[in-house]
Write an enzyme that holds these catalytic residues in place. Structure first.
Site, PDB file in Angstrom:
ATOM      1  N   ASN A  87      -3.863   7.240  -0.889  1.00 14.22           N
ATOM      2  CA  ASN A  87      -3.998   6.252  -2.222  1.00 14.22           C
ATOM      3  C   ASN A  87      -5.363   5.955  -2.183  1.00 14.22           C
ATOM      4  OD1 ASN A  87      -3.858   4.558  -4.212  1.00 14.22           O
ATOM      5  ND2 ASN A  87      -2.717   3.150  -2.949  1.00 14.22           N
ATOM      6  N   TRP A  88      -6.122   6.718  -3.240  1.00 18.44           N
ATOM      7  CA  TRP A  88      -7.532   6.302  -3.413  1.00 18.44           C
ATOM      8  C   TRP A  88      -7.823   5.031  -4.349  1.00 18.44           C
ATOM      9  CZ3 TRP A  88     -10.555  11.473  -4.915  1.00 18.44           C
ATOM     10  CH2 TRP A  88     -10.811  12.140  -3.798  1.00 18.44           C
ATOM     11  N   LYS A  89      -6.736   4.372  -4.872  1.00 17.38           N
ATOM     12  CA  LYS A  89      -6.916   3.344  -5.581  1.00 17.38           C
ATOM     13  C   LYS A  89      -7.945   3.468  -6.858  1.00 17.38           C
ATOM     14  CE  LYS A  89      -4.936   0.778  -1.571  1.00 17.38           C
ATOM     15  NZ  LYS A  89      -4.998  -0.480  -0.922  1.00 17.38           N
ATOM     16  N   HIS A 110       3.699  -0.805  -5.879  1.00 21.29           N
ATOM     17  CA  HIS A 110       2.473  -1.200  -4.863  1.00 21.29           C
ATOM     18  C   HIS A 110       2.146  -2.644  -5.108  1.00 21.29           C
ATOM     19  CE1 HIS A 110      -1.213  -1.243  -2.585  1.00 21.29           C
ATOM     20  NE2 HIS A 110      -0.921  -0.202  -2.195  1.00 21.29           N
ATOM     21  N   GLU A 167      -0.551  -4.585  -4.957  1.00 13.59           N
ATOM     22  CA  GLU A 167      -1.463  -4.869  -5.630  1.00 13.59           C
ATOM     23  C   GLU A 167      -1.005  -4.743  -7.238  1.00 13.59           C
ATOM     24  OE1 GLU A 167      -4.184  -1.666  -4.093  1.00 13.59           O
ATOM     25  OE2 GLU A 167      -4.287  -2.966  -2.351  1.00 13.59           O
ATOM     26  N   GLU A 190       4.841  -1.124   3.261  1.00 18.16           N
ATOM     27  CA  GLU A 190       3.527  -1.694   3.450  1.00 18.16           C
ATOM     28  C   GLU A 190       3.537  -3.252   3.491  1.00 18.16           C
ATOM     29  OE1 GLU A 190       0.547   1.337   1.730  1.00 18.16           O
ATOM     30  OE2 GLU A 190       1.259   0.176   0.068  1.00 18.16           O
ATOM     31  N   GLY A 248      -5.703  -3.500   3.982  1.00 16.88           N
ATOM     32  CA  GLY A 248      -7.083  -3.730   3.973  1.00 16.88           C
ATOM     33  C   GLY A 248      -7.594  -4.503   4.922  1.00 16.88           C
ATOM     34  N   SER A 286      -3.617  -0.251   6.827  1.00  8.61           N
ATOM     35  CA  SER A 286      -4.724  -0.486   7.434  1.00  8.61           C
ATOM     36  C   SER A 286      -4.609   0.857   8.501  1.00  8.61           C
ATOM     37  CB  SER A 286      -5.031  -1.588   8.370  1.00  8.61           C
ATOM     38  OG  SER A 286      -5.402  -2.530   7.736  1.00  8.61           O
ATOM     39  N   GLY A 328      -4.796   4.117   2.450  1.00  2.00           N
ATOM     40  CA  GLY A 328      -5.762   3.723   1.617  1.00  2.00           C
ATOM     41  C   GLY A 328      -7.043   3.811   1.933  1.00  2.00           C
ATOM     42  N   GLY A 329      -7.810   2.873   2.328  1.00  5.15           N
ATOM     43  CA  GLY A 329      -9.420   3.113   2.723  1.00  5.15           C
ATOM     44  C   GLY A 329      -9.719   4.296   3.525  1.00  5.15           C
TER      45      GLY A 329
HETATM   46  P1  13P Z   1      -5.416   0.648   3.357  1.00  8.52           P
HETATM   47  O1  13P Z   1      -5.031   1.668   4.299  1.00  8.52           O
HETATM   48  O2  13P Z   1      -6.775   0.423   2.821  1.00  8.52           O
HETATM   49  O3  13P Z   1      -4.895  -0.828   4.384  1.00  8.52           O
HETATM   50  O4  13P Z   1      -4.313   0.428   2.111  1.00  8.52           O
HETATM   51  C1  13P Z   1      -3.015   0.679   2.404  1.00  8.52           C
HETATM   52  C2  13P Z   1      -2.543   0.940   0.960  1.00  8.52           C
HETATM   53  O5  13P Z   1      -2.491   0.033   0.148  1.00  8.52           O
HETATM   54  C3  13P Z   1      -1.979   2.097   0.628  1.00  8.52           C
HETATM   55  O6  13P Z   1      -1.237   2.162  -0.433  1.00  8.52           O
END
Ligand code: 13P
Length: 250
Positions: free
Chosen positions: A11-13, A99, A101, A168, A174, A211, A232-233
């Site tokens: 997930n590149w956000k 998600h 967010e 999640e 994060g 994470s 994510g990251g």
């Molecule tokens: P991180 O891996 O950066 O914690 O993000 C997880 C995430 O929100 C994947 O959708």
């Protein structure tokens, strides 16, 4: 975790450009190796990169997904929005929905449910995110939150085989903090139980997200109930993403 059909979803956000797509070549090469044939690697870049990314991975084992969509299933006057039909025309096959967010920005279970219906109508696949916040966890509300998210989000959904759940915990996203194995096992088993009672079926894939990195993935991969990771990251860096895949598939 068994070595069959393990999902690694990036997930590149709100990150990424053409140069980043080119950097993912090493992941494309890895996906074509015999050892990794059964892994399912899915990149979810921003909308702006969907079509280009689809073209780049055409002859590989990699699929592409979007990170959200509008709930209206037909074309219409919705300035700035992208719906499932438009996503399908880009060549993408998956859509992340629910998600945290986006939930934080006002997306509720009803809207998420509408979105899931619209994505399945286009024969795309859904990566359905659920998870409790830190306050909910502290107030021992995790079970009821997961139950509400699952039963409202998946209300009336028939093509359940085209849906996977991504658990999640919001407090893990994060932050570098992951749940301990005992807590994770309990929540995954509750998700299975809630799903089974609600849909009269136990065949649902469950991913973990929050994470995930090359340092903690071995520990997470020990958990049998996990069918893959939503990253994510660490997915923004191909080397780290490959490391996560290699440490899981051994
Ligand atoms: P991180 O891996 O950066 O914690 O993000 C997880 C995430 O929100 C994947 O959708």
């Amino acid at each position: 975790m068994t070595n069959n059909n393990i999902y690694f979803i990036a997930n590149w956000k709100m990150h990424g450009n053409i140069a980043d797509i080119n950097k993912s070549k090493s992941v494309v090469r890895l996906s074509n190796l015999k050892k990794f044939k059964k892994t399912k690697i899915i990149y979810c870049p921003p909308y702006t990169l969907l079509k280009t990314f689809c073209e780049k991975v055409k002859n590989s084992n990699i699929s592409i997904g979007a990170q959200n969509c509008h709930s209206h299933s037909e074309y219409g006057a919705f300035t700035g929005s992208i719906n499932a039909k438009l996503i399908k025309s880009s060549g993408a096959k998956f859509v992340i929905l629910g998600h945290s967010e986006n939930r934080k920005n006002g997306e509720n279970d009803l809207i998420i449910n509408k979105k899931i219906h619209s994505v399945l109508k286009e024969n795309l696949n859904v990566i359905f995110c659920i998870g409790e916040t830190l306050t909910e966890k502290k107030n021992k509300k995790t079970y009821s939150v997961l139950k509400k998210q699952i039963t409202k989000g998946l209300k009336g959904i028939k093509k359940i085989n085209n849906v996977m759940i991504a658990y999640e915990p919001v407090w893990s996203i994060g932050t570098g903090i992951i749940p301990n194995n005992l807590e994770l096992l309990k929540n995954l088993s509750n998700i299975k139980k809630i799903f089974k009672k609600f849909k009269k079926s136990s065949s649902i894939k469950i991913l973990y997200g929050g994470s995930v990195n090359p340092k903690n993935v071995r520990e997470l991969a020990q958990i049998k109930a996990i069918n893959g990771f939503l990253v994510g990251g660490s997915s923004l860096n191909s080397k780290k993403f490959i490391d996560i895949i290699k440490k899981t598939i051994n």
